[in-house]
Design a protein around this motif. Sequence first.
Motif, PDB file in Angstrom:
ATOM      1  N   GLY A  45       9.404  -0.345   7.946  1.00 52.00           N
ATOM      2  CA  GLY A  45       9.103  -1.346   6.549  1.00 52.00           C
ATOM      3  C   GLY A  45       7.450  -0.977   6.252  1.00 52.00           C
ATOM      4  O   GLY A  45       7.251  -0.929   5.227  1.00 52.00           O
ATOM      5  N   LYS A  46       6.792  -0.969   7.274  1.00 55.28           N
ATOM      6  CA  LYS A  46       5.141  -1.007   7.047  1.00 55.28           C
ATOM      7  C   LYS A  46       4.973   0.667   6.408  1.00 55.28           C
ATOM      8  O   LYS A  46       4.115   0.579   5.540  1.00 55.28           O
ATOM      9  CB  LYS A  46       4.446  -0.908   8.456  1.00 55.28           C
ATOM     10  N   VAL A  47       5.490   1.378   7.172  1.00 62.73           N
ATOM     11  CA  VAL A  47       5.304   2.732   6.585  1.00 62.73           C
ATOM     12  C   VAL A  47       5.928   3.169   5.316  1.00 62.73           C
ATOM     13  O   VAL A  47       5.312   3.507   4.196  1.00 62.73           O
ATOM     14  CB  VAL A  47       5.963   4.030   7.615  1.00 62.73           C
ATOM     15  N   GLU A  48       7.231   2.438   4.771  1.00 66.66           N
ATOM     16  CA  GLU A  48       7.724   2.637   3.491  1.00 66.66           C
ATOM     17  C   GLU A  48       6.847   1.723   2.697  1.00 66.66           C
ATOM     18  O   GLU A  48       6.820   2.009   1.307  1.00 66.66           O
ATOM     19  CB  GLU A  48       9.160   2.160   3.705  1.00 66.66           C
ATOM     20  N   TYR A  49       6.352   0.440   2.852  1.00 66.66           N
ATOM     21  CA  TYR A  49       5.455  -0.317   2.269  1.00 66.66           C
ATOM     22  C   TYR A  49       4.152   0.642   1.599  1.00 66.66           C
ATOM     23  O   TYR A  49       3.849   0.611   0.248  1.00 66.66           O
ATOM     24  CB  TYR A  49       4.976  -1.589   2.794  1.00 66.66           C
ATOM     25  N   VAL A  50       3.427   1.259   2.470  1.00 63.15           N
ATOM     26  CA  VAL A  50       2.350   1.969   2.297  1.00 63.15           C
ATOM     27  C   VAL A  50       2.722   3.164   1.541  1.00 63.15           C
ATOM     28  O   VAL A  50       2.097   3.689   0.354  1.00 63.15           O
ATOM     29  CB  VAL A  50       1.728   2.694   3.555  1.00 63.15           C
ATOM     30  N   ASN A  51       3.893   3.719   1.674  1.00 61.90           N
ATOM     31  CA  ASN A  51       4.469   4.971   0.864  1.00 61.90           C
ATOM     32  C   ASN A  51       4.531   4.396  -0.590  1.00 61.90           C
ATOM     33  O   ASN A  51       4.308   5.412  -1.570  1.00 61.90           O
ATOM     34  CB  ASN A  51       5.860   5.600   1.518  1.00 61.90           C
ATOM     35  N   SER A  52       5.104   2.972  -0.633  1.00 59.94           N
ATOM     36  CA  SER A  52       5.284   2.717  -2.207  1.00 59.94           C
ATOM     37  C   SER A  52       4.022   2.597  -2.758  1.00 59.94           C
ATOM     38  O   SER A  52       3.894   2.989  -3.921  1.00 59.94           O
ATOM     39  CB  SER A  52       6.002   1.442  -2.043  1.00 59.94           C
ATOM     40  N   ILE A  53       2.764   2.218  -2.087  1.00 61.03           N
ATOM     41  CA  ILE A  53       1.351   2.054  -2.587  1.00 61.03           C
ATOM     42  C   ILE A  53       0.965   3.521  -2.959  1.00 61.03           C
ATOM     43  O   ILE A  53       0.565   3.799  -4.112  1.00 61.03           O
ATOM     44  CB  ILE A  53       0.504   1.286  -1.812  1.00 61.03           C
ATOM     45  N   ILE A  54       0.986   4.372  -2.307  1.00 65.87           N
ATOM     46  CA  ILE A  54       0.706   5.792  -2.302  1.00 65.87           C
ATOM     47  C   ILE A  54       1.101   6.217  -3.535  1.00 65.87           C
ATOM     48  O   ILE A  54       0.677   7.226  -4.494  1.00 65.87           O
ATOM     49  CB  ILE A  54       0.591   6.699  -1.132  1.00 65.87           C
ATOM     50  N   THR A  55       2.648   6.294  -3.751  1.00 67.97           N
ATOM     51  CA  THR A  55       3.346   6.720  -4.811  1.00 67.97           C
ATOM     52  C   THR A  55       2.685   6.270  -6.014  1.00 67.97           C
ATOM     53  O   THR A  55       2.729   7.097  -6.983  1.00 67.97           O
ATOM     54  CB  THR A  55       4.648   6.386  -4.631  1.00 67.97           C
ATOM     55  N   TYR A  56       2.443   4.861  -6.209  1.00 65.76           N
ATOM     56  CA  TYR A  56       1.599   4.683  -7.483  1.00 65.76           C
ATOM     57  C   TYR A  56       0.530   5.179  -7.900  1.00 65.76           C
ATOM     58  O   TYR A  56       0.071   5.665  -8.848  1.00 65.76           O
ATOM     59  CB  TYR A  56       1.461   2.987  -7.331  1.00 65.76           C
ATOM     60  N   PHE A  57      -0.415   5.501  -6.881  1.00 62.18           N
ATOM     61  CA  PHE A  57      -1.722   6.200  -7.023  1.00 62.18           C
ATOM     62  C   PHE A  57      -1.287   7.609  -7.446  1.00 62.18           C
ATOM     63  O   PHE A  57      -2.076   8.279  -8.324  1.00 62.18           O
ATOM     64  CB  PHE A  57      -2.464   6.196  -5.670  1.00 62.18           C
TER      65      PHE A  57
END
Length: 488
Positions: A45-57
Amino acid sequence: MENIKQIKTIKLNFILNLIRLFLGTAFVVIITPYITRILGPKNLGKVEYVNSIITYFILFTVLGIPSYGIREVAKYRDNKKKLTRILAELLLIILITTTIGYVVLFSFIYFNKNFFDIKDILLVMSINIICNNIGFEWFYQGIEDQIYITKRFILVRVLTLIALFLFVKNKDNYLIYAFILVMMQSGSNILNFINLKKYINFKDIKISKLRIIRRLKPIFIIFSATIATAIYLQLDSVMIGNVNREAVGIYIVPNKLIRMILVIITALGSVLLPRITNCLKNKDYKNYNVYMNNSLNYIFFMSIPLAVSTFLLADNIIYIMAGSQFKESILTMKILSPILFTIGIAYFLGFQLLYPLGLEKYYTYSVIVAAIVNFIFNYLMIPKYLQNGAAVGTVIAETIGPLITLYYSRKYLKKIKFFSRKRLKYFVATLIMGLVIIFIKKFEVNSIKIILYSFIFGGITYIGVLLLLKEEICMEGIKIIKKKVKNT
């Protein structure tokens, strides 16, 4: 003769695209059971949460350039001078926006307390921004160089798969997994940048003569739709993560599986998009109508049975792919299954009908409205229902979007026979196939056997009914098989 050559090229591109899809699917099938069990819901969940944030950038820094780039490259792929200029102007825009993106990201990392506990993952996955943005994947799609894309895809998938099993051994290896995820998604894009010299020459380009302002309006129109679409893909995870980060892991498994299946449904469309754009530029309306009808038939042919099968087999799929610790994902997957059809239709109307015609603003309108609806339902339902609330919001939004797009497309739908009764055949065949799958599920066998039997007997039933109804794709397949047998 030229038409036959075009058809052969499309078939080759489609086959290569299917190879990538098969390998991509195989990759997910192999790593998902492994990574969910090794990392568990919390670290995944932590990795996918960060992956979501980076995807926005990535979305904000690359703007609408990938979609715009495919269209412009497809138009001028035979003019090296114009192609070079287009690429140089788009590269300059990307470099400016990427620099701004990194400044904002590092400010978030070092000054926002909410990000302190995931700072290490953010730093690792931030590599994805630059690697993705200089990848020029859209350029190779525009010139239809599917062979190069496929070779590179295979190489990267094999290397990352090996790295995953070698270095991710326990739940504390989530940083290694994050880095491997970056490499899988865009690490090979440096090769794309180096390979550009085969097609274009930057030596004659002077930065002072580049005119990037004229590119901004269409790019921002497309970007508006792109960022709104990203709400469907990433905002769910971010909003769930703000309430319960473990629930992100529960949601991400069925969501990823659904998105993986969607790639299969849009496979032909992604191959035909540059060709459709080129046909319109050259006023080749005969081939344009053929391509559009073939693409729409394919979407119906694939999306309807896949949506029903996913709903009926959700429990078996989740147990195989993620294990019993993700049993809460079963209902989420059932809820999400209808979007396999609605997104398929939205993709056709938006990217294959309106977009090549230069009417992307109408698609943008529909996406923005749907995104707002999705946000409202997420806000209301996620606090109480978590991942299932997000799934309901996504389904509602992904139904409203295509309906709005249908309204704006109504002028062009008659020309491509969108509402033809012949497409009712797919619903009839799917209904009978669904009854077969329900019958198979009554037998007390393990999940692997249920899916295998459903694939074999359900698939045979579906194709058999369509053959009886003389459906176009199946009849064409029979002709090709007969021709191959006759020539051997």
